[in-house]
Design a protein around this motif. Structure first.
Motif: not given
Lengths: 332, 440
Positions: A20-22, A173-177
């Motif tokens: 859920d973090g991403y 983390h979202g940016a990496a995703f």
């Protein structure tokens, strides 16, 4: 057996944060990486098929806490009555925003729900981070383990610092995703943001680590393996840097997963064996041994949870591989 | 205000609102799987459209069910800490199993069903419809098992200090009370699903659009609702009542509005309970019939409310009316769907416009019947939170006051009003768009 239960719940919460973090991170970043209506829709659709399943990890972890440590479940949820309820409202609001956004062809409608989606997601990360910060710092507890403070008490500087680290780390983390799953300008912007966020995370991580050592006393009562975690955290951060520079997005996302997992492992080690550590730390707290039900209940719930999760992980992984798709987005 | 009442109001409101959506998912899921399998095996293009259409409606229900379901699980801890602490050893088991065995299944494969048409094979796509169906029904089972344990606790021991500890999980999951209750709940949801499918089909026919697919909806919906309207009464409702008669006789007395123990007890069709004078006002009775229903013998003695101390009575009016609303509606559903089945045989259903109107307008009523049924179960359980073991008044969080519970209740009211309005908008929009509309 209580230790095994502690590990299982820790792993479920880690899975929740990684997954859920991403999607929380993507939500928080959407206004920054996506400039046009179409790009924002694309950014949201990168998490569309997954966010519901990801959120189930929180529900399952809540259920596991209920079954494995009923006393901790009871005192923590009732003790943090208002903050928990606000988390619930944000979760509801976020879910609504995600579901209704694309169902009405109006720019104003889209703008509103995009704002609601990003805002509630960012606030959720901050609140969950503040909650974790308070658990690390310890709480004023009654002898039965009930929280004695107020909502405002929870907003202490240390906890807010952990909350900010949570926002930065999950945004990263979202940016990496996003860099992994979306092409075109949003993907490029996500990659550029990853570089900026990396420095913010590094600085906040250093401050939080130092502050934790000050709050809890330098490595007092901490299992030795916890001391390895900062090494892993720094190592994964550096790995992410080199991977994102080399354009290896998959490795960068994996490194981010490793970084988050090492942070949570360090947090779990700091708390162990307490589920609700007391503040000041010398007073102990509600430990896994105080909160366990009978051995029968513990073994039953552990067996059911572990067997079930093995199956879940198997089919989730198989499905995620088939469903993963890079979304192609045009120019601004 | 009394904190117990505040906590109960919040739980009642949030659970009743939440349950609207599982009715939809449990009731619609089998139709999706049915159309999906028809589409894959029979190369039936219309069935593929039907599956896509109902998946869209299902998804809205599911999302609303998830976001309103999370507060249900958390509320045990926030508002009912003493109950969770004392009984969590047992009640936590079915709840964690629901998460791990049912909820993941449903949500992961719904993602495949919704977004996977171009990404996965058609076999996996069809299988995901079946798995979503399985997940929604399994989820219902674990929740009913948890509730049935509160109705009829089994498989536990009392630890020193009075804490309730799990002894046998198989006893909890195989609780005989749970199985009839589950089948009854499930049949009720399928009846609702049948009425939704038929009602939407009836709307299209009345509007003169999508007629070919609409006929299929009306036939599939009414026949399903007909079969399950019968099953909801017998055996599932009948056996569920037998369990109540045996284990919760005071609930039975409240449901039936029977104040005084009677040999050859009459069945009240209508009437208004007067708890002060201990009688029904303006009743219509079927003589001796309650004795027959309860014990299979027209002269059997049935205990009335006055056989029990008043403090053991559930709220009589609510239990009584909820039960009568449920039974009354259930009877209407059976009658209407039986008529539909007859007219389908004679090939006259689609020309009977008045009946299509009726089918369309009846759509909300199965929801009311399902909610009323749960009201009987839960309000009738009072004053116990765990029947015979723990009082509801012993359950609330000791550190949460009424003012806090009312504050969050008001918040939930506002949030759910918004959610309800958007849910209706999205559902009506999907229906107006119709099965021909390509997915967004």
């Amino acid at each position: 057996m209580s230790v095994a239960a502690f590990i299982v719940i820790g792993m479920m919460l880690t899975a929740y944060v990684l997954l859920d973090g991403y999607d929380l991170g993507v939500a928080a970043l959407t206004p920054l990486v996506a400039r046009t209506d179409h790009q924002r829709a694309a950014s949201m659709s990168s998490i569309g098929p997954f966010w519901n399943g990801n959120e189930v990890w929180l529900i399952a972890a809540g259920g596991a806490l209920f079954a494995l440590f009923p006393a901790a479940y009871a005192v923590s949820f009732s003790g943090f009555y208002l903050p928990f309820t606000i988390v619930l409202w944000l979760l509801i609001f976020r879910g609504i925003a995600m579901e209704v956004r694309n169902h009405f062809p109006s720019r104003v409608w889209h703008d509103f729900w995009d704002f609601a989606f990003s805002g509630s997601s960012t606030l959720l990360i901050l609140l969950l981070g503040i909650a974790l910060g308070n658990l690390l710092r310890g709480l004023p507890l009654s002898p039965q383990g009930y929280f004695l403070g107020t909502f405002v008490y929870l907003l202490n500087p240390y906890a807010i610092l952990v909350g900010l680290l949570a926002v930065a780390a999950l945004a990263q983390h979202g940016a990496a995703f996003l860099a992994l799953r979306i092409s075109g300008p949003p993907g490029k912007r996500a990659l550029a943001l990853l570089g900026v966020l990396w420095w913010i995370v590094l600085v906040l991580y250093a401050i939080v680590t130092a502050a934790t050592a000050l709050e809890r006393g330098f490595f007092a009562h901490v299992p030795t393996w916890t001391a390895v975690m900062p090494v892993i955290s720094l190592g994964t951060l550096l790995w992410m840097r080199s991977a994102s520079h080399a354009g290896r997005e998959r490795a960068a996302f994996a490194a981010s997963c490793g970084f988050l997992a090492s942070l949570l492992a360090a947090a779990a080690g700091t708390m162990f064996p307490y589920l609700l550590p007391s503040f000041p730390a010398s007073r102990g707290g509600l430990s896994i041994y105080d909160a366990s039900p009978s051995a029968t209940a513990l073994v039953t719930a552990l067996t059911a949870t572990i067997v079930g999760l093995v199956v879940v992980v198997a089919y989730t992984a198989a499905i995620a591989r088939r469903m993963a798709q890079k979304i192609v987005v045009g120019e601004d | 205000m009394d904190v117990v009442l505040a906590d109960r109001l919040q739980f009642a409101f949030t659970i009743m609102f939440h349950y609207l959506f599982p009715i939809g998912t449990m009731g619609i899921a089998p139709f999706i799987a049915f159309y999906m399998l028809r589409a894959v095996r029979g190369k039936d293009a219309e069935a593929a459209k039907a599956a896509r259409f109902w998946t869209k409606i299902f998804a809205v229900n599911f999302a609303a069910g998830v976001v309103t379901g999370i507060p249900m699980e958390f509320q045990f801890g926030t508002n009912w800490a003493l109950f969770s602490r004392e009984a969590g050893s047992v009640i936590g088991q079915p709840l964690v199993m629901e998460g791990v065995y049912a909820f993941f299944l449903e949500s992961v494969f719904l993602g495949v069903l919704l977004y996977g048409a171009e990404r996965v094979s058609s076999a996996l796509h069809a299988a995901s419809a079946v798995l979503v169906w399985l997940g929604s029904w399994l989820s219902g089972f674990f929740i009913v098992a948890a509730d049935a344990w509160m109705q009829h606790p089994v498989g536990y021991v009392l630890a020193p200090g009075g804490r309730i500890e799990l002894q046998s999980i198989s006893a909890v999951l195989l609780n005989p009370f749970a199985w009839w209750q589950y089948l009854h709940v499930l049949c009720g949801a399928i009846v609702a699903g049948g009425f939704i499918v038929a009602g939407v089909g009836a709307y299209y026919l009345l509007a003169g659009r999508d007629e070919s697919i609409a006929r299929r909806f009306v036939v599939a919906g009414t026949l399903t609702a007909f079969i399950f309207s019968a099953l909801v009464i017998y055996p599932s409702g009948d056996r569920n009542s037998a369990d109540v008669t045996a284990d919760q006789p005071v609930k039975l007395a409240a449901m039936e509005g029977l104040f005084h123990s009677t040999n050859g007890a009459p069945l009240a069709i209508i009437g208004m309970p007067d708890t002060r004078a201990k009688q029904l006002i303006d009743p219509i009775f079927v003589p001796d019939f309650l004795s027959f229903l309860a014990y299979g013998n027209f002269r059997a003695g049935v205990k009335g409310l006055t056989a029990y101390a008043a403090e053991l009575w559930p709220p009589v009016e609510l239990t009584y009316y909820a039960y009568h609303v449920m039974v009354g509606l259930g009877t209407i559903f059976l009658a209407v769907t039986a008529l539909c089945a007859l007219l389908i045989r004679r090939g006259r259903l689609f020309t009977s416009r008045w009946l299509l109107w009726l089918l369309m307008l009846l759509m909300p009523l199965p929801y009311i019947a399902n909610e009323a049924g749960w009201t009987v179960t839960e309000v009738g359980r009072q004053p116990w939170i765990v029947y015979g073991l723990m009082r509801t008044a012993q359950g609330p969080s000791p550190n949460v006051v009424a003012g806090e519970a009312i504050f969050t209740l008001i918040g939930f009211l506002g949030m759910y009003f918004l959610l309800g309005a958007l849910f209706l908008y999205l559902t009506l929009r999907a229906i107006a768009g119709g099965p021909e509309e390509t997915p967004a």
